[in-house]
Enzyme design. Sequence first.
Site, PDB file in Angstrom:
ATOM      1  N   ASP A 108      -6.242  40.310  16.763  1.00 44.56           N
ATOM      2  CA  ASP A 108      -5.975  41.354  15.765  1.00 44.56           C
ATOM      3  C   ASP A 108      -6.954  42.524  15.894  1.00 44.56           C
ATOM      4  OD1 ASP A 108      -5.599  42.765  13.388  1.00 44.56           O
ATOM      5  OD2 ASP A 108      -6.173  41.105  12.063  1.00 44.56           O
ATOM      6  N   HIS A 162      -8.267  42.061   7.111  1.00 46.35           N
ATOM      7  CA  HIS A 162      -8.490  42.084   8.558  1.00 46.35           C
ATOM      8  C   HIS A 162      -9.970  42.256   8.867  1.00 46.35           C
ATOM      9  CE1 HIS A 162      -4.162  42.483   9.425  1.00 46.35           C
ATOM     10  NE2 HIS A 162      -4.143  43.161   8.293  1.00 46.35           N
TER      11      HIS A 162
HETATM   12 ZN   LIG Z   1      -0.082  41.424  10.079  1.00 45.45          ZN
HETATM   13 ZN   LIG Z   2      -1.176  39.429   7.450  1.00 37.51          ZN
END
Ligand SMILES: [Zn+2]
Ligand SMILES: [Zn+2]
Length: 565
Positions: free
Chosen positions: A202, A375
């Site tokens: 990510d 995130h």
């Molecule tokens: Zn996502």
């Molecule tokens: Zn997510």
Amino acid sequence: MTDAPVEAPSGLPKLPVLPLGGLSEFGLNTMAVSWGDTLVVVDAGSMFPEPELLGVDLIIPDYACLQHRQPRHTAVVLTHGHEDHIGAVPHVMRQFAGPVFGTPLTLALLEAKLAEQRVSVDDRLHVVHPRDRMVVGDFTLEFLRVTHSMPDCVAVAIHTPVGTVVHSGDFKIDQTPIDGEHFDFHRFAELGAEGVLALFSDSTNIERPGVTGSEVDVIEAFEEIFASTRGKIITASFATSMYRLQVLVTLAEKFGRRVAFVGRGMVEVSQIAQRLGYLKVPAHLTVRESEVKNLPPEQVLCLVTGSQGEPMSALSRIAIDEHKHVGLMPDDTVVFSSREIPGNERAIDRVINHIARRGAEIVNEHIKHVHVSGHGSSEELKTMLSLVRPRCFVPIHGTFRQRSRHARTAERLTRNLPSPVQVILADNGENIEFDRDGGRVTARVHAGRVLIDGASASGLGDEVLRDRRHLAEDGLVVPVVAINKQTGAVEGVPDMITRGLAIEQGAESPLRDASRLIAELLASASIEERTDYGIIRDRISVELRRFFRKRLGQRPLVLPVIMEI
Ligand SMILES: [Zn+2]
Ligand SMILES: [Zn+2]
């Protein structure tokens, strides 16, 4: 992709990995990993259309490039329950046989979606837990717990004949998770020690220095809001942000407020979360949205959706004073407990202005610390790289700018190691082939998008094709409405321009009725609605699509044009 493993010059077969979406847009996360007779799809996300794509409800990746193969062993593996990871699963399940693996919460959210779209589940949903291992054809899938903005999220390790491929899913490293379920440092490190061929990770927050922070970090700011607000508190967030909802419910109890879940999405998702124990709400605390107006405002907390300015959401209705049960008063506080997804800024701004007109206090993450991202920031992303120590690294989930920065970070991090990481900066549709030594992009397939409207269960080809077909089969309706920007008054009669629509002309022309219908709709709308072009375009479009479907059995593309006078 071919049916048999690709033969490398050395004679060793190669492992193709094909990202189909999520590499340059927000949403559509999908990656196919295949080997001979085995095909595993990691996540199957959707995204919501830009406002220009009227008449389209959802966008999904085009799976056509996988379909010419009929692998014997197929599976869909889900990392977590966000729309950008599970939104396209109903479509994938229609196209491929085989099981769908996910944690209990992910599958519960998926089940609701499948029921709504009438996709039969049979025995295809398989619950997995972190550290479980599942065999699919030539692969062994392993699940590792990660922390994110919702519970029950995992990364996936795919053990293949060529080596282990790790897909991080969405993650941050929350050291004080609200549900006590920690990021599985140990297993990531073990995998690293055993040897990982490739890491897909990510990239969303690579541009943020340091660490993102824990979900508990918002408690302080919300305590201040609860202590100082004399009217209602209304918080807008995603329904799936269950840690956030839990923080708010706990504070509501502490500060003597009842909790109303407002809006269909919020009610449904919170019920699933409560049923599975991910959200704990004492029974005496909840109140129906219809009862909100009977309670003293200082005793109410409303949890709503609409943080992205979605025109039909509960918050948008509340903001323009058109919600059946919840109104805004000057003593109320509205909190946007979410980030602005790029592209939604203008819609959010419109909603904020409507709320300001009602006189309510507005708080967002720029004013108080009422939101933490799900995130990981750059230090957490480096931690992932250090734990897994992959041979190859492919940044995913982010714009090109974010992914290339993530790539540079990885290069810098491993520059002085005996074997620096090999970075592969691939795009959607670029097939990466791995052998034991590394990987490279070998081919490009067409990674299109399919636009779905609520009525059609399956997609209709890619974007252009879909629009052309839609126009060819169903025609086009352009209602033109002139609105006085200052007064909100509608000038003249709404005009209907049509192309390719099969209707007979005459006194009974359905077009006249359509025009009358829109005039009525405009007359009944408030001035604020009429001067908010996002809302009014949406309402006209919904109304006309319904009208043409019922009256003529047709589904024309409806493109409202609002002229400012
Ligand atoms: Zn996502
Ligand atoms: Zn997510």
